[in-house]
Each structure stands twice: as structure tokens, then as C-alpha cells.
Write a protein that holds these residues in place. Structure first.
Motif, PDB file in Angstrom:
ATOM      1  N   MET A  71       0.831  -1.216   0.000  1.00 21.80           N
ATOM      2  CA  MET A  71       0.000   0.000   0.000  1.00 21.80           C
ATOM      3  C   MET A  71       0.855   1.252   0.000  1.00 21.80           C
ATOM      4  O   MET A  71       0.506   2.261  -0.621  1.00 21.80           O
ATOM      5  N   ASP A  72       2.018   1.167   0.697  1.00 21.21           N
ATOM      6  CA  ASP A  72       2.909   2.333   0.738  1.00 21.21           C
ATOM      7  C   ASP A  72       3.505   2.614  -0.639  1.00 21.21           C
ATOM      8  O   ASP A  72       3.699   3.775  -1.033  1.00 21.21           O
ATOM      9  N   SER A  73       3.789   1.566  -1.404  1.00 19.63           N
ATOM     10  CA  SER A  73       4.415   1.750  -2.727  1.00 19.63           C
ATOM     11  C   SER A  73       3.395   1.886  -3.853  1.00 19.63           C
ATOM     12  O   SER A  73       3.780   2.001  -5.025  1.00 19.63           O
ATOM     13  N   SER A  74       2.086   1.877  -3.500  1.00 17.51           N
ATOM     14  CA  SER A  74       1.059   1.961  -4.548  1.00 17.51           C
ATOM     15  C   SER A  74       1.059   3.311  -5.266  1.00 17.51           C
ATOM     16  O   SER A  74       0.609   3.415  -6.405  1.00 17.51           O
ATOM     17  N   ASP A  75       1.571   4.352  -4.589  1.00 16.11           N
ATOM     18  CA  ASP A  75       1.620   5.678  -5.227  1.00 16.11           C
ATOM     19  C   ASP A  75       2.954   5.936  -5.906  1.00 16.11           C
ATOM     20  O   ASP A  75       3.257   7.055  -6.312  1.00 16.11           O
ATOM     21  N   GLY A  76       3.801   4.916  -5.977  1.00 12.63           N
ATOM     22  CA  GLY A  76       5.089   5.049  -6.671  1.00 12.63           C
ATOM     23  C   GLY A  76       6.237   5.394  -5.758  1.00 12.63           C
ATOM     24  O   GLY A  76       7.382   5.408  -6.198  1.00 12.63           O
ATOM     25  N   THR A  77       5.995   5.678  -4.486  1.00 14.27           N
ATOM     26  CA  THR A  77       7.061   5.979  -3.524  1.00 14.27           C
ATOM     27  C   THR A  77       6.919   5.072  -2.307  1.00 14.27           C
ATOM     28  O   THR A  77       5.823   4.637  -1.952  1.00 14.27           O
ATOM     29  N   SER A  78       8.068   4.817  -1.641  1.00 10.34           N
ATOM     30  CA  SER A  78       8.069   3.988  -0.420  1.00 10.34           C
ATOM     31  C   SER A  78       8.761   4.765   0.684  1.00 10.34           C
ATOM     32  O   SER A  78       9.941   4.562   0.987  1.00 10.34           O
ATOM     33  N   ASP A  79       8.024   5.713   1.277  1.00  9.69           N
ATOM     34  CA  ASP A  79       8.604   6.587   2.291  1.00  9.69           C
ATOM     35  C   ASP A  79       8.181   6.240   3.713  1.00  9.69           C
ATOM     36  O   ASP A  79       8.535   6.935   4.662  1.00  9.69           O
ATOM     37  N   GLN A  80       7.380   5.156   3.899  1.00  7.17           N
ATOM     38  CA  GLN A  80       6.898   4.798   5.241  1.00  7.17           C
ATOM     39  C   GLN A  80       7.392   3.413   5.687  1.00  7.17           C
ATOM     40  O   GLN A  80       6.838   2.851   6.625  1.00  7.17           O
ATOM     41  N   THR A  81       8.415   2.924   5.024  1.00 10.26           N
ATOM     42  CA  THR A  81       8.857   1.546   5.316  1.00 10.26           C
ATOM     43  C   THR A  81       9.312   1.371   6.756  1.00 10.26           C
ATOM     44  O   THR A  81       8.842   0.489   7.477  1.00 10.26           O
ATOM     45  N   LEU A  82      10.244   2.229   7.220  1.00  9.18           N
ATOM     46  CA  LEU A  82      10.756   2.093   8.582  1.00  9.18           C
ATOM     47  C   LEU A  82       9.685   2.324   9.648  1.00  9.18           C
ATOM     48  O   LEU A  82       9.591   1.545  10.606  1.00  9.18           O
ATOM     49  N   PRO A  83       8.841   3.380   9.542  1.00  9.45           N
ATOM     50  CA  PRO A  83       7.761   3.533  10.529  1.00  9.45           C
ATOM     51  C   PRO A  83       6.811   2.338  10.581  1.00  9.45           C
ATOM     52  O   PRO A  83       6.341   1.963  11.655  1.00  9.45           O
ATOM     53  N   ILE A  84       6.528   1.737   9.425  1.00 11.29           N
ATOM     54  CA  ILE A  84       5.631   0.570   9.394  1.00 11.29           C
ATOM     55  C   ILE A  84       6.246  -0.591  10.166  1.00 11.29           C
ATOM     56  O   ILE A  84       5.611  -1.200  11.040  1.00 11.29           O
ATOM     57  N   LEU A  85       7.492  -0.906   9.849  1.00 11.64           N
ATOM     58  CA  LEU A  85       8.158  -2.022  10.514  1.00 11.64           C
ATOM     59  C   LEU A  85       8.284  -1.781  12.020  1.00 11.64           C
ATOM     60  O   LEU A  85       8.049  -2.689  12.830  1.00 11.64           O
ATOM     61  N   GLU A  86       8.662  -0.570  12.383  1.00 13.95           N
ATOM     62  CA  GLU A  86       8.817  -0.240  13.806  1.00 13.95           C
ATOM     63  C   GLU A  86       7.492  -0.370  14.543  1.00 13.95           C
ATOM     64  O   GLU A  86       7.423  -0.935  15.645  1.00 13.95           O
ATOM     65  N   ASN A  87       6.417   0.126  13.955  1.00 11.47           N
ATOM     66  CA  ASN A  87       5.124   0.084  14.626  1.00 11.47           C
ATOM     67  C   ASN A  87       4.589  -1.343  14.771  1.00 11.47           C
ATOM     68  O   ASN A  87       3.972  -1.691  15.788  1.00 11.47           O
ATOM     69  N   LEU A  88       4.799  -2.168  13.755  1.00 12.61           N
ATOM     70  CA  LEU A  88       4.340  -3.557  13.837  1.00 12.61           C
ATOM     71  C   LEU A  88       5.094  -4.345  14.903  1.00 12.61           C
ATOM     72  O   LEU A  88       4.497  -5.145  15.637  1.00 12.61           O
ATOM     73  N   LEU A  89       6.398  -4.108  15.004  1.00 11.53           N
ATOM     74  CA  LEU A  89       7.185  -4.819  16.009  1.00 11.53           C
ATOM     75  C   LEU A  89       6.883  -4.334  17.414  1.00 11.53           C
ATOM     76  O   LEU A  89       6.757  -5.136  18.350  1.00 11.53           O
ATOM     77  N   VAL A  90       6.761  -3.017  17.582  1.00 12.41           N
ATOM     78  CA  VAL A  90       6.436  -2.464  18.902  1.00 12.41           C
ATOM     79  C   VAL A  90       5.033  -2.878  19.322  1.00 12.41           C
ATOM     80  O   VAL A  90       4.745  -3.050  20.510  1.00 12.41           O
TER      81      VAL A  90
END
Length: 632
Positions: free
Chosen positions: A387-406
Motif C-alpha cells: 500500500m505504501d508503494s502503490s503511489d510510486g514511492t516507499s517513504d513509510q517503510t521504517l515507521p511501518i516495521l517499527e510500529n508492527l514490532l512495537v
């Protein structure tokens, strides 16, 4: 007076050079296989299916006799019968191992195979109890020939590693057998070094000087093979190891600038190398049965220390302050493991031992939870990243991973998922939290609750199994010279000397090497051996007294109130010199014990006769008791 040194040993000493004679007293691998197959057929007959027998079989004398007859042998020769019947416990445990494997492979027959496995263990328990009753005063046959003799079985045309019934019982975690009085007495003898392993690694032998009260015969490096003393020494070394670690990690002066590796730091890293070397040697000789929970725990800790040491050496080589700081930070991470390691040597305390068993079982059964968790997290990570890369950019990768793990630990941040692909990401995150909080966490709680209740219900048996496992860990790999780690590095450094002795003496090199290492060990461990010899001289008096009275060697250690002739009086308790040098102290202790017991009985009889109508110790009552026993 009878000399303690002239008493016939409880368990005879076998010659180390009698391998040919010993091999004739052990069935070959194919014979062991046939005995195991016979016993399996017997159990299959007793429990043909789970519906007719309900898995319950009453073990009677006829079934026990059938177990012995399944072993074969010439009925007219007692030696022939003993040769094959001595393998009955090993073969029953082998049959149980087969049933456990079948239960895993054929789940539709799980109940039937588990019922048969339970019967195999119960048969072993009954046979051990019967053999113990046959030889209450002399347990040679039960201990040495049945439980400690190593057998080889042929499976799929391959001979397996030689194993004895005690080791197989521990590997299969047969708590019912381990809880029997015979196994516990054997475990005590092994723990105290009263029965030791021979140099060929096949037989266990009786220590020749248990009943010897002479100090010099106990002041020997051979006593370092005793699991009890090895455990105490390891605890002492661990305390020193932690003290040095604390100084290395918490001393701020070491971290100012790039300081060379100091003496304490060298000792710390050297000790770690000694521990690692010991683990490698034991794993190489024992194999996978050596890899238990605490071994994996310690090995991981040692690897982290070695990695920190490598980074430290690299920082000095490159003159890099950042690498130096990194090495100390890596080292600081293992502080909880360093202190938890002490529990490994304190697990003989019942409370600590039970807690360690519970923790180990919880961690083992929580694997299911973590497998489910990892699979689910991977699925949600892929969905969010897509979903993050659906608009052609991947600028939320680290926040996504951090939030899922936390989120696993209970912390949540919904605002992150409002910044992209809203409302799809928010709905997906709500689903993630629902699965994690209400399903997986409750599964983990249920697993932990079940593990805890199962262990607590069987806490005594689990504790005894833990003690047996600990004892076998020390004796499974025989060694002529016991350099307890980290002093095993000395043995490694002495390899050139060993090579020189082998080259010069050739035929007598083995004896010369053993004599050299024993002399060196006596110097290194002189203070510890002095204390050991004093304690064993005192224990020898009690063991000698028990031998005279026809009791087991470990009897009379507790003066119970309901036995009027137990307990032992050591006349040299308050005299240090007498406990070592006075050869008459043994006779004095025996006389003092006899006087104490005689006086106790006289006082008891006198008190009972104060009222002539009391008569609760009459012959009539004991006759009725005997008749009641026969009825029961």
C-alpha cells in the motif's frame, strides 16, 4: 578390630584390560535387537488395541517372567541367563522409544502406541523394583550389570552408539523410572563419585576406597571426576568469572581512550575460550544428547563474548575508538545471561530446579506461538509495504516495521497509518491488533498456563529427572585427566610435553602421562583436595558402619525419630586432627553409635514399662500385623 581397608567392596572392581572378557558378557547388537523385538511382541499381545484393553494392563508375576524369558539364555546356566537378562531394562526402553516414534508417525494410532509405551515403562519399573528387592544388601547386579552396562543395538543394519539403560532413560525423560528408589540411590552414588566410569568408557566401576578411612587415599586427583565436586568448582569459577566480567564492563577507566587489553580482560577472554573448548570437546564425543537447554544458553553467551573480543581486538588493530565502544556495549548486553548462568549450578535446590524446568518447558512450547506470529507479521508487512508503494514511492517503510514490532509489546500508534492509503491501512492495522491481542496473546497465555500446571503436578519427578540429567552430563564423556574449565587450557598448552613423553617412553607413555597429569592436578587443586579428603574420611566411617550393619552405604545420614537404631555418631567431629590422623577414630565412632542406640532402646523400654497395662509392643499385636500384611 576389623580394618576398614579389608572390607570387601560393595561393587567389584573390573580390570581395565579385560575388554575381551567383558565383550563375552554382553549380547551382540543383533541379539539385543531380537530381545527388543520379543518384548515388543509381548506388549503388542498385552494391548492388542485400545478399545478392548482400554490401555490398562495389570502387571503380574507371569508377565514379568515372560519379560525375562524373552531375553533367552541357557536355563541351566546362571551366567548365561544373567548375560542376556541384564539387557531387559535397556530393551524395554528401546521398545518405548520405538512406540514414541510410531506415535509421531501414525497419529491415527497415537493412543494405542502411547498406551504401549506406558506399559513398557511400567514393566521396567516393576523389574527394577524386583531386582532391588532381590539384592537389598548388594546392588552390584542391578547397578553395574543392568542399569550401567552399555549395550549396542542394530537398527536398519547399522549399530548405534553404545548406551546404557540409565542414559536412555534420561534421554527419553522417563520420570516414572527416574523416580524409583533404585535409580535415585544410583544417582546418589554417581553424584558422590562412589561409582565411577572406567577408562574405556564402557563400564562403571565401584570406587575402591569408599570404606577407607585413611586421609592419603582420598587426597587424589581421581576425586575430581566426581560430579558433586565438579559442580562446586564450576560454581566457584562462575562467581570469579562474573566478578571479572563486572570489572571489565563497569570500570569506566578502561573506556577512556584506546587502552590495550589488560590482565583481567585477558583472563576473562581466556576463560571464555576454555569454556568454549570444553563445550566443543564434549559435543564431539557425546553428540546431540549433550545439547540441552543450558548448553545452548551458555554457548550463545560464549559466542557473544567471542564476538565482542574480536571487535575489541579489531579496534586496537585499526585504532578505532568507535569499534572499541561497540565491543564494550556488546559485552554489556549479556549481563543478564551472566547472572542467570549461576542458576545452572544451583538447580539442585528444589525451588530453583522446578522454576528452571518450568521456564525451559514454557520456552520450548512457545515455539508454536512465535511461528504463528512470524507468519502473520510477514503477511501484514507485505500488505502495508504494498500500500505504501502503490503511489510510486516507499517513504513509510521504517515507521511501518517499527510500529508492527512495537505492537507486539502492546504499544500502538494509529496516526502513522492515516498518512497513506487511508482508510485501508487503518482497517488493516485494526485487524492486525485484533489478531495479535485477542488471539495470539491468549494462545501464548494458554500454552504457558498448561506448561506450568503440568510441571507443578509432576514437580517432584521433574526435579529428580533434572538432577539425573545434571549428573550424567558430568560423566557421559570419560576422561583420565579432569582439567575442569577454564583450566583445560593448561592441558592444551601441555600438549608438547605430552608429545615428548609419548615419543620417549612409547609403550609406557600412557602410564607416564597419567602420572604426570595426576601430579600436576594435585598441585593445582591441593586446597580443594584437602577439604574433599577430610569430608570423605568422615563419610567413610559412616559407610563402613552401614556395611557392618548390612545397610546401604548412604544410610544413617539422617537420624529419624521413628527408628531407634539409626543415625551415626562421629567421635572426631570436634577434633580436627582425629578426623585425619587417628586410625582408632573409626572404632571409637562405631562404639559411640552402639552405645547411643543401646541407651535409646533402654530408655524407651523403661518408659514403656512404667504402666504394666500399656503393652502396645506385645507379640500378639505383631502377629496380627503379620497376618494383616499377608492378607493385603
Amino acid at each position: 578390630m576389623t580394618c576398614a581397608n579389608d572390607v570387601e567392596p560393595l561393587l567389584p572392581i573390573a580390570s581395565v584390560n579385560s575388554n575381551k572378557q567383558n565383550s563375552l558378557n554382553i549380547p551382540n547388537s543383533r541379539q539385543i535387537l531380537r530381545i527388543s523385538i520379543n518384548l515388543k511382541k509381548l506388549i503388542d499381545t498385552l494391548i492388542p488395541n485400545i478399545y478392548e484393553s482400554d490401555g490398562c494392563v495389570e502387571i503380574n508375576k507371569e508377565i514379568i517372567t515372560m519379560c525375562y524369558e524373552a531375553c533367552g539364555g541357557d536355563k541351566s546356566s546362571e551366567q548365561s541367563l544373567l548375560k542376556y537378562q541384564s539387557s531387559v531394562i535397556f530393551c524395554l526402553l528401546t521398545v518405548k522409544k520405538w512406540y514414541l516414534q510410531l506415535a509421531k508417525d501414525e497419529l491415527h494410532m497415537y493412543s494405542l502406541y502411547m498406551a504401549r509405551a506406558v506399559l513398557a515403562e511400567n514393566l521396567a519399573i516393576r523389574i527394577i523394583a524386583q531386582e532391588e528387592m532381590k539384592s537389598t544388601k548388594n546392588l552390584t547386579h542391578l547397578f553395574v550389570d543392568i542399569l550401567l552396562k552399555k549395550f549396542v543395538i542394530n537398527e536398519n543394519d547399522e549399530d548405534l552408539v553404545p548406551t546404557n539403560a540409565l542414559e536412555l532413560c534420561c534421554d527419553l525423560h522417563c520420570t516414572g523410572i527416574i523416580s524409583t528408589s533404585a535409580i535415585q540411590r544410583l544417582q546418589t552414588y554417581l553424584w558422590r563419585g562412589w561409582i565411577i566410569q572406567s577408562e574405556d568408557g564402557v563400564f562403571y566401576l565401584k570406587e575402591s576406597n569408599i570404606l577407607d578411612t585413611r586421609f592419603i587415599n582420598h587426597f587424589t586427583s581421581e576425586r575430581l571426576k566426581t560430579p558433586k565436586y565438579q559442580n562446586l568448582f564450576n560454581l566457584f569459577v562462575s562467581l570469579i568469572f562474573i566478578s571479572i566480567y563486572t570489572f571489565v564492563v563497569n570500570d569506566g577507566k578502561l573506556k577512556i581512550g584506546l587502552n590495550p587489553i589488560g590482565i583481567l580482560e585477558t583472563i576473562f577472554y581466556g576463560a571464555t575460550l576454555g569454556f568454549v573448548l570444553d563445550e566443543i570437546v564434549k559435543f564431539y564425543n557425546i553428540g546431540m544428547p549433550y545439547m540441552r537447554f543450558w548448553n545452548i544458553f551458555n554457548d550463545f553467551m560464549y559466542l557473544v563474548i567471542l564476538f565482542a573480543m574480536s571487535v575489541r581486538i579489531l579496534s586496537l588493530h585499526k585504532n578505532d575508538k568507535d569499534l572499541d565502544i561497540l565491543s564494550y556495549r556488546i559485552l554489556a548486553l549479556i549481563a543478564p545471561m551472566m547472572w542467570s548462568r549461576l542458576l545452572f549450578f544451583l538447580d539442585s535446590v528444589k525451588f530453583i530446579g522446578n522454576m528452571l524446568v518450568i521456564i525451559k518447558q514454557m520456552l520450548k512450547e512457545s515455539i508454536l506461538f512465535f511461528v504463528l506470529l512470524i507468519v502473520i507479521i510477514i503477511g501484514f508487512v507485505q500488505a502495508f509495504l504494498a500500500m505504501d508503494s502503490s503511489d510510486g514511492t516507499s517513504d513509510q517503510t521504517l515507521p511501518i516495521l517499527e510500529n508492527l514490532l512495537v505492537g507486539i509489546l502492546g504499544d500502538t500508534n494509529f496516526s502513522i497509518f492515516e498518512n497513506f492509503a487511508y482508510p485501508y491501512t487503518s482497517l488493516l492495522y485494526y485487524l492486525y491488533r485484533f489478531i495479535l491481542s485477542l488471539l495470539l496473546i491468549n494462545i501464548l497465555i494458554a500454552i504457558f498456563s498448561t506448561s506450568y500446571s503440568n510441571i507443578v503436578e509432576n514437580s517432584n519427578a521433574e526435579f529428580l529427572a533434572l538432577n539425573l540429567e545434571k549428573t550424567l552430563r558430568f560423566i557421559r564423556m570419560p576422561d583420565d585427566t579432569v582439567y575442569i574449565p577454564p583450566l583445560n587450557l593448561i592441558e592444551l598448552l601441555l600438549q608438547p610435553v605430552s608429545f615428548y613423553i609419548r615419543k620417549v617412553y612409547k609403550k609406557d607413555s600412557a602410564k607416564k602421562l597419567k602420572k604426570f597429569h595426576n601430579f600436576l592436578l594435585q598441585i593445582l587443586f591441593a586446597p580443594a583436595l584437602f577439604i574433599i579428603a577430610i569430608n570423605e574420611c568422615k563419610d567413610a566411617k559412616r559407610a563402613f558402619y552401614n556395611k557392618m550393619k548390612g545397610k546401604p552405604l548412604d544410610a544413617n545420614e539422617v537420624d529419624t525419630p521413628f527408628l531407634l537404631d539409626d543415625g551415626f555418631v562421629d567421635s572426631s567431629n570436634n577434633d580436627f586432627s582425629n578426623s585425619i590422623f587417628d586410625m582408632n577414630s573409626l572404632q571409637e565412632s562405631i562404639n559411640a553409635t552402639n552405645v547411643k542406640n543401646r541407651k535409646t532402646k533402654e530408655l524407651q523400654k523403661e518408659a514403656e514399662m512404667e504402666d504394666p497395662k500399656f503393652l502396645c509392643n506385645s507379640e500378639t499385636w505383631f502377629k496380627k500385623l503379620k497376618q494383616l500384611k499377608e492378607k493385603v
